[in-house]
Every structure is written in structure tokens, then in C-alpha cells.
Motif scaffolding. Structure first.
Motif, mmCIF file in Angstrom:
data_model
loop_
_atom_site.group_PDB
_atom_site.id
_atom_site.type_symbol
_atom_site.label_atom_id
_atom_site.label_comp_id
_atom_site.label_asym_id
_atom_site.label_seq_id
_atom_site.Cartn_x
_atom_site.Cartn_y
_atom_site.Cartn_z
ATOM 1 N N ILE A 297 12.148 10.783 -5.033
ATOM 2 C CA ILE A 297 11.528 9.541 -5.520
ATOM 3 C C ILE A 297 10.059 9.784 -5.825
ATOM 4 N N HIS A 298 9.391 10.499 -4.931
ATOM 5 C CA HIS A 298 7.963 10.782 -5.124
ATOM 6 C C HIS A 298 7.713 11.582 -6.403
ATOM 7 N N ALA A 299 8.655 12.428 -6.773
ATOM 8 C CA ALA A 299 8.487 13.280 -7.948
ATOM 9 C C ALA A 299 8.717 12.540 -9.262
ATOM 10 N N LEU A 300 9.319 11.346 -9.196
ATOM 11 C CA LEU A 300 9.585 10.586 -10.424
ATOM 12 C C LEU A 300 8.306 10.004 -11.009
ATOM 13 N N GLU A 301 8.324 9.806 -12.303
ATOM 14 C CA GLU A 301 7.148 9.224 -12.970
ATOM 15 C C GLU A 301 7.011 7.752 -12.632
ATOM 16 N N ASN A 302 8.115 7.004 -12.700
ATOM 17 C CA ASN A 302 8.118 5.586 -12.311
ATOM 18 C C ASN A 302 9.548 5.136 -12.039
ATOM 19 N N ARG A 303 9.707 3.867 -11.695
ATOM 20 C CA ARG A 303 11.009 3.358 -11.286
ATOM 21 C C ARG A 303 12.064 3.411 -12.389
ATOM 22 N N LYS A 304 11.640 3.522 -13.640
ATOM 23 C CA LYS A 304 12.605 3.606 -14.737
ATOM 24 C C LYS A 304 13.426 4.897 -14.683
ATOM 25 N N ASP A 305 12.928 5.888 -13.941
ATOM 26 C CA ASP A 305 13.601 7.183 -13.865
ATOM 27 C C ASP A 305 14.518 7.326 -12.651
ATOM 28 N N LEU A 306 14.743 6.240 -11.933
ATOM 29 C CA LEU A 306 15.536 6.326 -10.703
ATOM 30 C C LEU A 306 16.963 6.838 -10.939
ATOM 31 N N TYR A 307 17.469 6.615 -12.143
ATOM 32 C CA TYR A 307 18.828 7.076 -12.433
ATOM 33 C C TYR A 307 18.962 8.594 -12.269
ATOM 34 N N LYS A 308 17.840 9.306 -12.358
ATOM 35 C CA LYS A 308 17.855 10.768 -12.271
ATOM 36 C C LYS A 308 18.208 11.275 -10.865
ATOM 37 N N ARG B 155 9.890 -6.851 -10.436
ATOM 38 C CA ARG B 155 8.800 -6.039 -9.887
ATOM 39 C C ARG B 155 8.115 -5.229 -10.975
ATOM 40 N N GLY B 156 6.847 -4.901 -10.706
ATOM 41 C CA GLY B 156 6.089 -4.098 -11.644
ATOM 42 C C GLY B 156 6.322 -2.612 -11.436
ATOM 43 N N LEU B 157 5.898 -1.806 -12.410
ATOM 44 C CA LEU B 157 6.091 -0.363 -12.326
ATOM 45 C C LEU B 157 5.339 0.249 -11.151
ATOM 46 N N LYS B 158 4.264 -0.403 -10.699
ATOM 47 C CA LYS B 158 3.455 0.154 -9.617
ATOM 48 C C LYS B 158 3.853 -0.374 -8.238
ATOM 49 N N PHE C 187 0.817 -1.214 0.000
ATOM 50 C CA PHE C 187 0.000 0.000 0.000
ATOM 51 C C PHE C 187 0.854 1.269 0.000
ATOM 52 N N PHE C 188 2.161 1.135 0.290
ATOM 53 C CA PHE C 188 3.032 2.288 0.449
ATOM 54 C C PHE C 188 3.761 2.638 -0.852
ATOM 55 N N ASP C 189 4.143 3.899 -0.977
ATOM 56 C CA ASP C 189 4.882 4.362 -2.153
ATOM 57 C C ASP C 189 6.346 3.948 -2.077
ATOM 58 N N ILE C 190 6.895 4.044 -0.872
ATOM 59 C CA ILE C 190 8.315 3.760 -0.659
ATOM 60 C C ILE C 190 8.458 2.849 0.559
ATOM 61 N N ILE C 191 9.318 1.847 0.446
ATOM 62 C CA ILE C 191 9.638 0.973 1.579
ATOM 63 C C ILE C 191 11.117 1.165 1.893
ATOM 64 N N ILE C 192 11.408 1.591 3.120
ATOM 65 C CA ILE C 192 12.796 1.797 3.548
ATOM 66 C C ILE C 192 13.169 0.711 4.548
ATOM 67 N N PHE C 193 14.263 0.025 4.276
ATOM 68 C CA PHE C 193 14.801 -0.960 5.219
ATOM 69 C C PHE C 193 16.029 -0.366 5.909
ATOM 70 N N SER C 194 16.017 -0.363 7.231
ATOM 71 C CA SER C 194 17.167 0.057 8.025
ATOM 72 C C SER C 194 17.830 -1.211 8.567
ATOM 73 N N GLY D 255 4.004 -10.037 -0.799
ATOM 74 C CA GLY D 255 3.603 -10.174 -2.200
ATOM 75 C C GLY D 255 4.429 -9.315 -3.137
ATOM 76 N N ILE D 256 5.635 -8.936 -2.702
ATOM 77 C CA ILE D 256 6.535 -8.125 -3.517
ATOM 78 C C ILE D 256 7.759 -8.972 -3.858
ATOM 79 N N ASN D 257 8.082 -9.072 -5.128
ATOM 80 C CA ASN D 257 9.217 -9.898 -5.524
ATOM 81 C C ASN D 257 10.506 -9.324 -4.959
ATOM 82 N N PRO D 258 11.324 -10.147 -4.300
ATOM 83 C CA PRO D 258 12.559 -9.614 -3.713
ATOM 84 C C PRO D 258 13.577 -9.172 -4.762
ATOM 85 N N LEU D 259 13.480 -9.693 -5.982
ATOM 86 C CA LEU D 259 14.398 -9.287 -7.046
ATOM 87 C C LEU D 259 13.772 -8.141 -7.829
ATOM 88 N N LYS D 260 14.460 -7.019 -7.878
ATOM 89 C CA LYS D 260 13.840 -5.783 -8.391
ATOM 90 C C LYS D 260 13.470 -5.868 -9.868
#
Length: 540
Positions: A159-170, A115-118, A82-89, A107-112
């Protein structure tokens, strides 16, 4: 199996997730009582929730191994998806499979790449990640390098401002951010002035009396006094990846102490600092706690730095156990750049007991490069001399013996941990000789091997970590994984260390400096502490 989201707590932050612009779940890949004992974990929780636009909730592991039920947050019982971002410490390499276990249970695949865009963006940070993020490259979308106060908020907003995970390099140009696959070498983010750094005065305090919900130090709040270390012990991750030594001024500490006691309703404070013995106002701080009728718990202290006046105050603060770390023989201590004499250790221990300390805990290493049987014998002789001096029973002396685990960005990063059979033989010798003198505990050599693998390993380990998670975690899962992927730890590390995969991050300490320190280790040459002489390591 208990439902962690039914724990009663003080100072919990509840926000309406449906109205929040950014929903963040901060996960600790271990059980509740370990998570709530982590000041770093609490700091991130309150730092993120200090922002109106962000709703941050916590999630922890329900058990260390075996099937994991669907992970729900403690605040609202919401699933991680349900969350936008998951942070592991994460603070311990052996918890890496627990990251994958928590994702799998959600229900989230551990290998990135699967994973789906959503799916939520997965961020992982912590001390072992700062030293070497590469083993989790195929699991984490983003790895945070350094101290959270510096740029974690900026990372979340970007991260929130990105369109999707494909833009993480930015976002790879943010200091403290490592995006696997980017060509930018990540720079460690660190706070120069602790007085200006965020510190949570309100902290999560469990209200349950059940032991599984009690923090490691009991019902207490935490206060970070110092950070980093300038002593330069050549095996220590914190001494290199979290340089330089920094401390909070006494007026700031005094103000924080009052706020923390007031807001948390506790009468005990846990003082945090990897080099607390070096805090110039330590005696004054302890005297203030006594004046205010506050109990205090201190970490391990250096016998060459702690004053007798401080030792006298410790029992009056309610602390029954004092911890020192002699590490090994004096010969190897010098090679490790920790030149503490046996006579000094014995004297400080004897003084502490004479002033009212009831229990002594001693930390030792074995498997140090160049170690001989005589070095192990000296460990035994030191414990025997301490026991004879302090006149404590076996039950009042605890000795922790652990294999030396080489860490990235330390002078020993080019060494390979000893084989399990050799470590077990040394461990048996120490157990046999120390068993009549003290209560003896410590890592299993096989687990130490796995920790060394994850400390210095490369990107191919991510798939292995995911496999261990799918097998339920634990020692047997690791044995199956090593067989399945045909990994011989010694041979793997010999090849991987030569490639230095951890060089994708820059913690500030130059490679040239580490090479000189590695040479000094073999030659038994000391390097003075940063406080007395600048060795130009590159950080400052």
C-alpha cells in the motif's frame, strides 16, 4: 467521557511518527478494556512495530453509542488523519457501525467513494470479515481475509508503495487481500505451522486500577495455544473459516510462557484456543503453570474431550468458573454435529465441582432450524439435573441463552434466522423456566437479527452501517435505519442468501462439502472430527 490516551500502560511502543516511513493506526471498534483483551489486536500492534520502517499506534472507542469525540491514538494523541494507513481489527458484526463512527469522529468520510486521494487507506480485517467482507465493501478500501501473520506486513508495504488509492487494484493478488471491485477471488491467508508464527511475548498491560481500563480477564497476559478446530460443529464460524486445527508444540509453548511472564510482570496467563480441549499437552501445560506459581484462565472446554485430571488442576490454577457449551438438546446436537450426551455433561460438571470449581457457566442456543418446544424443555431439564447434582446455588450457575446466528462459509449459511417475535417467545419461555435455577443472560433477539443481517448480507449494507453510525449507533439507530431503508430482515436475507455474496472470498472449504454437511444437518448424520477421518473439505 474519559480521554483514552491518558491511560498508563506497560510495554507501550513509542516511535517518532515524523521519522517513520510508514505511519499506521490500528483501531479497535470498541472500548479500551475490550480492545486490550484481544490477543489478535495486540499481535498486529507488535508485528507492525517489529519493523523499523513502520510506526504503529493504537486507537479505541470512547463509548459504545452517542457522540464520539475526535479519535486520538493512545501513544501520541495523534489524529487518525495523520496516518498513512488505518487498520480496523473487528471481531463482532455489531461493531461495524463503530468503524464508521471512529472515521466520522476523525473527519474521514465513512464511505470510501467520498474520500479524497490524500485520506488514509482504510483496511478492515477480523474473523467476521474473513467469512463475509461484502457488507463493508463501501467503507473499507481493502479487506483482509485470514490470519495477520501471513501477509499483513506485505500488504502494508505494498500500500505504501502505491501512488494513490486509485492503484489499489494492483495489490489484489496478495493472498489474504480483497479489494472491492477487483475480479480476483480473495484466498484466505492462514499459517500452517504455529511454531513458526509470530506471537507477541511483550504485551500491553494496563497499570490503572480503574475498572474501565481493566482487561476482561483481569491483569493477565495471553498465550495462544491452539488455532482453528476440526470438530465440524455446523453452526461455528471458527470451525470452518479457520480450519484446520493447529497447535504449538510444548517446547515452544513452554518457552513462550516463560518469556511472557518475564516481560509482562504478571502472574496470570489467559490460554487462548477455540479447541483447547484437544491440545495434546494441556495437562502438562497446566502442571507447568502450577509448578511456576502462575494462575491460568481457560476458555470453554468440551466435555467429551477434557480429562478428569485436567478438571482437577483447574481450581489449583485460580480459576473459579468452568465453562461448557451443551448448546441444545441431544437431538439437535447430533444435527449440529456436536454429539455430546447429557449424561456426559452432567458427569463432567459434577466432577469439576467436586474437585473445587466454584461456579459453572453453560452456553445454550435457541432458534436452531427444526427446533421444537421439546428441545427447549430438554435445555431446562438439563440445567435442572446439573443443579441438583452439583448442589450449587442459583448465584453460582450462569446460563447464557442466545439465538443461533447463521454464518457464511458454514453449512447453515443457507438458513434464515427466525423472526424476532418467535425468538422472543422462546427466550421468554427459557427465562421463565431457568430463572429459578440460575443467573440467565444472553443476546437480545433484535440484536441477533442485526448480527445475522451483517453476517450474510450484501454490499448495500455499507450505506446502512454508515447511517447507523451517523445516528450514534445502538439499538434505536438500527431501528431507524431499517425503517429508513425499508429493510425486512427475513425477506432481505431470503433474497440475499440465494446470491451468496460472500463467495467473493475462498476460505478453503469447498461449496460441495458445505452442501453435503447441510444435507447431513437435515438428516441428522454425523461427520467425524478431522483428527480421526479426513472428510476432504478442501482446506488441506
Amino acid at each position: 467521557m474519559y480521554k483514552v490516551f491518558e491511560i498508563r500502560e506497560k510495554n507501550i511502543v513509542r516511535k517518532n511518527l515524523l521519522r517513520a516511513d510508514i505511519k499506521v493506526a490500528i483501531c479497535y471498534p470498541s472500548i479500551y478494556r475490550v480492545a486490550v483483551s484481544s490477543l489478535g489486536y495486540q499481535l498486529i500492534y507488535f508485528l507492525l512495530n517489529s519493523q523499523e520502517e513502520i510506526a504503529c499506534e493504537r486507537a479505541v472507542l470512547s463509548s459504545q453509542k452517542g457522540p464520539e469525540p475526535p479519535v486520538k491514538t493512545l501513544e501520541s494523541g495523534s489524529p487518525l488523519k495523520f496516518f498513512d494507513i488505518i487498520i480496523f481489527s473487528v471481531h463482532y458484526e455489531l461493531d461495524y457501525p463503530n468503524i464508521a463512527r471512529m472515521l466520522l469522529a476523525s473527519g474521514i468520510n465513512p464511505l470510501k467513494h467520498k474520500r479524497g486521494l490524500k485520506d488514509p487507506i482504510v483496511v478492515v480485517g477480523g474473523p467476521p470479515i474473513t467469512a463475509n467482507p461484502v457488507p463493508l465493501e463501501s467503507i473499507a478500501d481493502v479487506l483482509y481475509i485470514g490470519e495477520a501473520e501471513y501477509s499483513l506486513l506485505k500488504l502494508v508495504y505494498e500500500i505504501h508503495a502505491l501512488e494513490n488509492r486509485k492503484d489499489l487494484y494492483k495489490i489484489s493478488d496478495i493472498k489474504g487481500v480483497y479489494v472491492p471491485g477487483s475480479e480476483t477471488r480473495a484466498q484466505r491467508a492462514w499459517v500452517r505451522d504455529l511454531d513458526k508464527a509470530f506471537h507477541p511475548s511483550s504485551q500491553i498491560i494496563p497499570l490503572s486500577d480503574k475498572s474501565e481500563f481493566q482487561p476482561v480477564f483481569g491483569r493477565a497476559a495471553q498465550l495462544e495455544v491452539t488455532r482453528g478446530c476440526g470438530r465440524g460443529c455446523r453452526f461455528c464460524l471458527l470451525g470452518y473459516s479457520f480450519r484446520p486445527y493447529r497447535e504449538r508444540s510444548f517446547p515452544v509453548i513452554e518457552s513462550l510462557l516463560k518469556k511472557i511472564i518475564e516481560k509482562n510482570g504478571v502472574l496470570k496467563i489467559v490460554l487462548i484456543g477455540s479447541s483447547l480441549s484437544d491440545y495434546k499437552y494441556l495437562q502438562k501445560l497446566l502442571e507447568t503453570c502450577i509448578e511456576e506459581n502462575i494462575q491460568a484462565s481457560l476458555p470453554a472446554l468440551r466435555t467429551d474431550a477434557v480429562e478428569d485430571e485436567v478438571l482437577e488442576l483447574i481450581p489449583r490454577l485460580g480459576q473459579r468458573t468452568l465453562t461448557f457449551a451443551p448448546e441444545t438438546s441431544i437431538r439437535l446436537r447430533i444435527k449440529l454435529n456436536k454429539p455430546i450426551e447429557n449424561s456426559e455433561i452432567i458427569e463432567k460438571t459434577e466432577n469439576a465441582v467436586a474437585k473445587g470449581v466454584k461456579n459453572i457457566k453453560l452456553y445454550f442456543l435457541y432458534g436452531v432450524p427444526g427446533e421444537s418446544k421439546q428441545d427447549l424443555i430438554e435445555i431446562v431439564e438439563l440445567v435442572k439435573r446439573i443443579k441438583n447434582k452439583v448442589k450449587l446455588s442459583k448465584e453460582n450457575i450462569r446460563v447464557s441463552i442466545n439465538p443461533l446466528i447463521p454464518k457464511a462459509h458454514t453449512p447453515l449459511q443457507w438458513t434464515v434466522i427466525e423472526e424476532v417475535s418467535i425468538l422472543r417467545r422462546k427466550r421468554r419461555f427459557l427465562l421463565e423456566k431457568l430463572g429459578s435455577l440460575a443467573r440467565v443472560e444472553g443476546y437480545d433477539p433484535f440484536e441477533a437479527q442485526i448480527q445475522a443481517l451483517l453476517s450474510l448480507g450484501g454490499s448495500q449494507l455499507g450505506e446502512i452501517v454508515a447511517y447507523v453510525a451517523e445516528a450514534g449507533g445502538g439499538r434505536q439507530a438500527w431501528r431507524k435505519a431499517l425503517r429508513r431503508f425499508q429493510i425486512n430482515v427475513q425477506k432481505y436475507l431470503e433474497k440475499t442468501i440465494a446470491k451468496e455474496p460472500w463467495s467473493v472470498v475462498d476460505v478453503g472449504v469447498s461449496r460441495d462439502f458445505l452442501e453435503k454437511e447441510y444435507k447431513k444437518f437435515h438428516e441428522g448424520i454425523l461427520t467425524p472430527p478431522c483428527s480421526t477421518f479426513c472428510s476432504k473439505c478442501g482446506v488441506c
